[in-house]
Design a protein around this motif. Sequence first.
Motif, mmCIF file in Angstrom:
data_model
loop_
_atom_site.group_PDB
_atom_site.id
_atom_site.type_symbol
_atom_site.label_atom_id
_atom_site.label_comp_id
_atom_site.label_asym_id
_atom_site.label_seq_id
_atom_site.Cartn_x
_atom_site.Cartn_y
_atom_site.Cartn_z
ATOM 1 N N ALA A 341 62.048 29.325 44.279
ATOM 2 C CA ALA A 341 61.466 29.463 42.946
ATOM 3 C C ALA A 341 59.989 29.077 42.940
ATOM 4 O O ALA A 341 59.170 29.709 42.258
ATOM 5 C CB ALA A 341 62.242 28.600 41.948
ATOM 6 N N THR A 342 59.636 28.059 43.720
ATOM 7 C CA THR A 342 58.234 27.625 43.768
ATOM 8 C C THR A 342 57.355 28.690 44.404
ATOM 9 O O THR A 342 56.284 29.027 43.875
ATOM 10 C CB THR A 342 58.113 26.303 44.548
ATOM 11 N N LEU A 343 57.799 29.242 45.536
ATOM 12 C CA LEU A 343 57.005 30.261 46.219
ATOM 13 C C LEU A 343 56.892 31.527 45.374
ATOM 14 O O LEU A 343 55.888 32.235 45.443
ATOM 15 C CB LEU A 343 57.617 30.575 47.581
ATOM 16 N N ALA A 344 57.928 31.805 44.553
ATOM 17 C CA ALA A 344 57.878 32.970 43.657
ATOM 18 C C ALA A 344 57.092 32.667 42.386
ATOM 19 O O ALA A 344 56.870 33.570 41.564
ATOM 20 C CB ALA A 344 59.284 33.414 43.300
ATOM 21 N N ARG A 345 56.689 31.412 42.205
ATOM 22 C CA ARG A 345 55.966 30.961 41.015
ATOM 23 C C ARG A 345 56.770 31.262 39.744
ATOM 24 O O ARG A 345 56.222 31.592 38.706
ATOM 25 C CB ARG A 345 54.566 31.582 40.980
ATOM 26 N N ASP A 346 58.081 31.119 39.896
ATOM 27 C CA ASP A 346 58.997 31.351 38.780
ATOM 28 C C ASP A 346 59.398 29.981 38.230
ATOM 29 O O ASP A 346 60.401 29.379 38.639
ATOM 30 C CB ASP A 346 60.230 32.118 39.270
ATOM 31 N N VAL A 376 51.836 21.356 37.798
ATOM 32 C CA VAL A 376 51.819 20.713 39.112
ATOM 33 C C VAL A 376 51.612 21.737 40.229
ATOM 34 O O VAL A 376 50.864 21.494 41.177
ATOM 35 C CB VAL A 376 53.134 19.929 39.328
ATOM 36 N N CYS A 377 52.273 22.881 40.110
ATOM 37 C CA CYS A 377 52.305 23.841 41.222
ATOM 38 C C CYS A 377 51.110 24.785 41.267
ATOM 39 O O CYS A 377 50.629 25.131 42.356
ATOM 40 C CB CYS A 377 53.593 24.662 41.167
ATOM 41 N N GLU A 378 50.641 25.239 40.106
ATOM 42 C CA GLU A 378 49.594 26.259 40.091
ATOM 43 C C GLU A 378 48.335 25.852 40.859
ATOM 44 O O GLU A 378 47.756 26.677 41.578
ATOM 45 C CB GLU A 378 49.242 26.642 38.652
ATOM 46 N N PRO A 379 47.855 24.584 40.737
ATOM 47 C CA PRO A 379 46.658 24.221 41.504
ATOM 48 C C PRO A 379 46.835 24.346 43.009
ATOM 49 O O PRO A 379 45.858 24.518 43.737
ATOM 50 C CB PRO A 379 46.416 22.756 41.097
ATOM 51 N N ILE A 380 48.090 24.268 43.482
ATOM 52 C CA ILE A 380 48.352 24.343 44.916
ATOM 53 C C ILE A 380 48.080 25.741 45.446
ATOM 54 O O ILE A 380 47.539 25.913 46.547
ATOM 55 C CB ILE A 380 49.826 23.958 45.214
ATOM 56 N N ILE A 388 47.504 23.485 52.252
ATOM 57 C CA ILE A 388 48.561 23.141 51.293
ATOM 58 C C ILE A 388 49.441 22.034 51.869
ATOM 59 O O ILE A 388 49.963 22.158 52.984
ATOM 60 C CB ILE A 388 49.418 24.379 50.941
ATOM 61 N N SER A 389 49.595 20.968 51.129
ATOM 62 C CA SER A 389 50.482 19.884 51.534
ATOM 63 C C SER A 389 51.788 20.004 50.755
ATOM 64 O O SER A 389 51.852 19.673 49.567
ATOM 65 C CB SER A 389 49.836 18.519 51.260
ATOM 66 N N PHE A 390 52.809 20.504 51.418
ATOM 67 C CA PHE A 390 54.106 20.634 50.764
ATOM 68 C C PHE A 390 54.723 19.261 50.485
ATOM 69 O O PHE A 390 55.511 19.103 49.557
ATOM 70 C CB PHE A 390 55.037 21.497 51.605
ATOM 71 N N LEU A 393 53.201 18.241 47.292
ATOM 72 C CA LEU A 393 53.788 19.049 46.228
ATOM 73 C C LEU A 393 55.140 18.481 45.820
ATOM 74 O O LEU A 393 55.439 18.312 44.625
ATOM 75 C CB LEU A 393 53.931 20.497 46.684
ATOM 76 N N LEU A 394 55.987 18.151 46.816
ATOM 77 C CA LEU A 394 57.283 17.554 46.514
ATOM 78 C C LEU A 394 57.093 16.214 45.805
ATOM 79 O O LEU A 394 57.813 15.893 44.850
ATOM 80 C CB LEU A 394 58.099 17.367 47.800
#
Length: 530
Positions: A341-346, A376-380, A388-390, A393-394
């Motif tokens: 879901a995160t990678l799909a930006r959903d 949180v996710c969009e700036p990444i 990118i630091s996953f 992000l977590l």
Amino acid sequence: MTLPQIWRSAALPFRLLGIARVLARHDALAAVEDLQVFPTLVAFLRRLGPHGVPGRPGEKLARALVALGPSFIKLGQFLATRADLIGEAMAADLAQLHDRLPPFPTEAARRAIERELGRPLDAVFLAFDPKPVSAASIAQVHFALTRPAGDEDLADGQAEPRAVAVKVLRPGIERAFERDLNLFYWLARLAERAQPRLRRLKPVELVDLFAETVRCEMDLRLEAAAASELASNFAGDDSYVVPEVDWERTGRRVLTMSRVSGIPLDDRAALLAAGQDIPRILEVAATIFFNQVFRDGFFHGDQHPGNMMVTESGAIAAVDFGIMGRLDRTTRYFLADMLLATLARDYRRLAQVHVDAGFLPPGQSEELFAQALRSVCEPIFGRPLQRISFARLLGQLLSLTESFSMPVQPQLVLLQKNMLMAEGVSRQLDPSLNIWLLAEPLIAEWVRVNRGPEARVREGAETLVQGLQRLPDLLRQLETAARQVADEGIKLHPEVLAALDRRRSTARLALAACALAGAALALAAVALVR
């Protein structure tokens, strides 16, 4: 109240004063002040100590905890896994806390080994190096050579001496830890009473978890079992080396394992000088991390460079298995769904994943949570993949727990801490590579197999089979109940008897319906495979 309890109560103020003096000497009260715990008292004590001590608040606190001794070092390491409580910056500083103390006398180590193994040291080891190779807050390690079977009655079947590492607990560490643990409980209860806003963090339960973690570390048989399980998971995989446990020479306070050697994982210059291929090492490290987390759900919980090394063959070897993490299948599925879901930006789907996992409490707005996830996710996603630091992000996703009153997931916090360590080492070895991109094919395949359409059909079939397995028990229970009613003459209302008959009929109909559904699922699975 007993005399020891009276003595402990009387000594408590002096103990607290001593701790405050150490914190003040290192100007570490600034870190406590940032947490807003007893702000008036802390501000007063700060005026009594030095100012201008170099370093960030977390660095000063780390130095003070080392000065306070083993229990406080362990407390700092535990807090380093709880960025949700103390903030990312302080957690990162405490994660660098060096668990090194002066060694205790070799004679004390000798006595502990002989007491634990029930025989003289010379009967167990052909040679024992009196100088420890490392000394930490809980234990220290000595190199030794085993005495072969035949010299003494040791049933390990070894005809030749073996090079081993012997880990021995510090004398009196259990008693010292219990003393400090009583203090931590007292402070936690005081914090709950004096600071109502801290009750959400459940400080007493936090101390419970800390106590459980350290008590496990102080039983070296549990560490031996963890190493054995990890080695079993990687049996036949030459890329990962886990020392072999010498159970004959292992007990609660002594752990003996085969000796491994290599270059520290973060020593780039030494690795290059030895002719090692840095990108390949990082690929191996990424694969190992993936297999531990997703394939096995059992991972090394303290993967700092001091515990990881590269052998001459290019394999990665690990030591120190006192802290291990577990992820059940449900949590691994949650991580996979969250990643997709995160990678799909959903972000609506990402919020729904948290709801399905039971992480978002009832009453919290799913739409508002989705909006927070987007923030949180969009700036990444505007950064190059290499940057990118996953792990961060977590960590930021976990940091939303306070805003939405979500329960903390300790296993995910420990995972995030180890991801940060892995990313740090990766960037130190080769800043142009992202270690998680190296594992991307493995993650994609795992997600396809475990969360793809075929997996959904398989999961439905498994649920169906479980339902079918339960139906015969249900029918038997209904038949038994009916017989008891008939045999014992229990008088039931006619409507109750009719309801029992209807339920029995419904169960038989459900059995037939499930059989039909199973056939449909099987056909669907065949169609997907084709």
